[in-house]
Design a protein around this motif. Sequence first.
Motif, PDB file in Angstrom:
ATOM      1  N   GLN A 164      -7.954  10.439  10.282  1.00  0.00           N
ATOM      2  CA  GLN A 164      -7.123  11.636  10.130  1.00  0.00           C
ATOM      3  C   GLN A 164      -7.621  12.500   8.979  1.00  0.00           C
ATOM      4  O   GLN A 164      -7.383  13.702   8.949  1.00  0.00           O
ATOM      5  CB  GLN A 164      -5.655  11.249   9.903  1.00  0.00           C
ATOM      6  N   GLU A 203      -2.304  24.692   7.437  1.00  0.00           N
ATOM      7  CA  GLU A 203      -2.915  24.806   8.765  1.00  0.00           C
ATOM      8  C   GLU A 203      -2.916  26.255   9.234  1.00  0.00           C
ATOM      9  O   GLU A 203      -3.900  26.735   9.808  1.00  0.00           O
ATOM     10  CB  GLU A 203      -2.166  23.921   9.760  1.00  0.00           C
ATOM     11  N   GLN A 215      -8.081  19.946   9.487  1.00  0.00           N
ATOM     12  CA  GLN A 215      -8.079  18.717  10.276  1.00  0.00           C
ATOM     13  C   GLN A 215      -8.719  18.945  11.645  1.00  0.00           C
ATOM     14  O   GLN A 215      -9.470  18.096  12.136  1.00  0.00           O
ATOM     15  CB  GLN A 215      -6.651  18.200  10.444  1.00  0.00           C
ATOM     16  N   GLU A 216      -8.445  20.081  12.259  1.00  0.00           N
ATOM     17  CA  GLU A 216      -9.021  20.384  13.573  1.00  0.00           C
ATOM     18  C   GLU A 216     -10.532  20.560  13.488  1.00  0.00           C
ATOM     19  O   GLU A 216     -11.252  20.246  14.447  1.00  0.00           O
ATOM     20  CB  GLU A 216      -8.362  21.633  14.152  1.00  0.00           C
ATOM     21  N   ILE A 219     -11.804  17.149  13.748  1.00  0.00           N
ATOM     22  CA  ILE A 219     -11.709  16.664  15.124  1.00  0.00           C
ATOM     23  C   ILE A 219     -12.794  17.291  15.991  1.00  0.00           C
ATOM     24  O   ILE A 219     -13.411  16.622  16.832  1.00  0.00           O
ATOM     25  CB  ILE A 219     -10.310  16.972  15.693  1.00  0.00           C
ATOM     26  N   SER A 233      -7.214  12.180  19.679  1.00  0.00           N
ATOM     27  CA  SER A 233      -5.781  12.451  19.734  1.00  0.00           C
ATOM     28  C   SER A 233      -5.068  11.841  18.531  1.00  0.00           C
ATOM     29  O   SER A 233      -4.219  12.474  17.897  1.00  0.00           O
ATOM     30  CB  SER A 233      -5.193  11.901  21.033  1.00  0.00           C
ATOM     31  N   ARG A 236      -4.847  13.545  14.896  1.00  0.00           N
ATOM     32  CA  ARG A 236      -3.979  14.689  14.600  1.00  0.00           C
ATOM     33  C   ARG A 236      -2.702  14.207  13.908  1.00  0.00           C
ATOM     34  O   ARG A 236      -1.948  13.420  14.458  1.00  0.00           O
ATOM     35  CB  ARG A 236      -3.613  15.434  15.888  1.00  0.00           C
ATOM     36  N   SER A 237      -2.469  14.707  12.700  1.00  0.00           N
ATOM     37  CA  SER A 237      -1.283  14.309  11.946  1.00  0.00           C
ATOM     38  C   SER A 237      -0.015  14.734  12.676  1.00  0.00           C
ATOM     39  O   SER A 237       0.012  15.752  13.363  1.00  0.00           O
ATOM     40  CB  SER A 237      -1.307  14.952  10.556  1.00  0.00           C
ATOM     41  N   ARG A 254       0.065   8.810  15.925  1.00  0.00           N
ATOM     42  CA  ARG A 254      -0.083   9.937  15.012  1.00  0.00           C
ATOM     43  C   ARG A 254       0.928   9.857  13.877  1.00  0.00           C
ATOM     44  O   ARG A 254       0.603  10.116  12.714  1.00  0.00           O
ATOM     45  CB  ARG A 254       0.071  11.250  15.775  1.00  0.00           C
TER      46      ARG A 254
END
Length: 543
Positions: A164, A203, A215-216, A219, A233, A236-237, A254
Amino acid sequence: MSELQDPAPGAADDEDETAARAARLKAIHDKISQRSDFASVRDSLLGIQKAARSETSHTRALAGQISDDVAMTTKLLRLINAAFYASAGGGSITSMQRAVALMGFQTVGMLASSLVLFERLPKGADGDALRREFARSQLAALLAQSLVRGGKQLEGAYLATQFQGLGEMLAGMHFAAERDAIDAQLAARQLVRDSAEWTQQRERAARQRWGMSIQEIGIDVARQWGWPDSLLSGMRSLDASDSSRPASPQEYPRVLGTACNRLAGELMDLPQGGSPEDRAAQRRAVVERFGAQMAVPLSLDTASLVEDVETVQGSWVDLVKALGIDLSQQPAPRKPSAPVPAEKGSASPAATSAATPATKATGPVPAEMGDAAVSEALSAALEAVSLLALSGAPAAQVLQQCVQHIHQALALQRVIVCLRDAPSGRLKGRFGLGERAPALVPAFDVALQPPSCLFGLLTTKNADTLISDTADPIIAQRLPLWFRQQVAAPTFMLMPLVAGPQVLGLIYGDRAEAGSLRIGERELTLLKTLRNQVVLAMRMGGG
């Protein structure tokens, strides 16, 4: 006859902004990809994933992709044993062949990937901060592995929780200045670091800048490395939407990862001084609060929770030593590479509550007080208050001593304590120290349901706050009338006393000169722990 219609207002601007965000995101990816260290990591990880997914692969091929360095393989085996000590061999995995037989190529490959990232971290202070972040993610992953319930969830708990924070690691390695500029903007808005609101606003700011959150970005990079969708999947927090209901099977990984990452951060922020008994008591207080908040969403066994976390902590300490990570020194506060001016009178976090993740205070300590002197005074205070609390002293005595130490250590003009009045549900002044404090105590009267002023709002949000200049118009209009008329301090700090969902009271301290009350990182940690000792004493004493 119909009239010609103008394009929708702002449509062109929206298209331009979308294109600009796409361009900024591409620039970030290009910046990451052009770094030679990243190219090396990428090639290593792609090779590991290829070997891990191949039906014809064998252990020697996977080990070769990891490293020919015996020390690297040894570290990987230590990581594997720590990660799966409870479920895959009890810490007795001594070879790559055994690891692959128990866990499969892909799982071992993912653990190897994390170690490759760790080994490529830069040297110096920036690298030390990232190594600490890596250690935090390992503690969070171990906690998730220990606390998870159910075989299916168990399979991916460790990896999803650990990764994460991949975006944060990449940000710290490749675009720290851009990330720190966003964080500085959030600090100017008085948001508590790592809180749900802080995370949402961060975010949003990142998406406005790059088209996706930090974070994205992690990912997206992991997707380019070929990591499985199930892991992407889980990276993602997600905060638990309702503490009174269990998380759904889709939410569970998550929510588990998010909660364990926050718990790991709180545990690592605890002071390292004091006796082993003191440190154990501080950990217990943090874990009990975590259990109270997450017992239902994560189906936790609260009866064994403290013992489970202590076991994990011991395994984690051994792992950190094996990886060569030095956690003896607290990291310096993260600073933007370019200064971001703070708004006059802005409220900056002074310390964080037990239910709120750690937040940094900004600015120097007062001119007449050096960092070392303040830290020494607060360290002595923590030792004295901890011993008093552990002796079983009444909560009122623990609170009184804590307030005395804070008053002296920070050279405050006055300190006033408010406690909840059961009949009215309001916070009312009970006692105080310093200039005019006894006369001002009766003036303190804070409504909580609903909060009608800045004091009530901050306390119900469990937000420890420092107001640098109360003359600022935005701040002034939110201060209660009794404060403006009778107290009128130009700068003050406020620390709520909160146990789970219950507001117990608050500690208020001020100075006579605007901007003179500042708190550094070490002092922040000590203040937070001092306050937590008081909350624990009040909770144990039914206060």
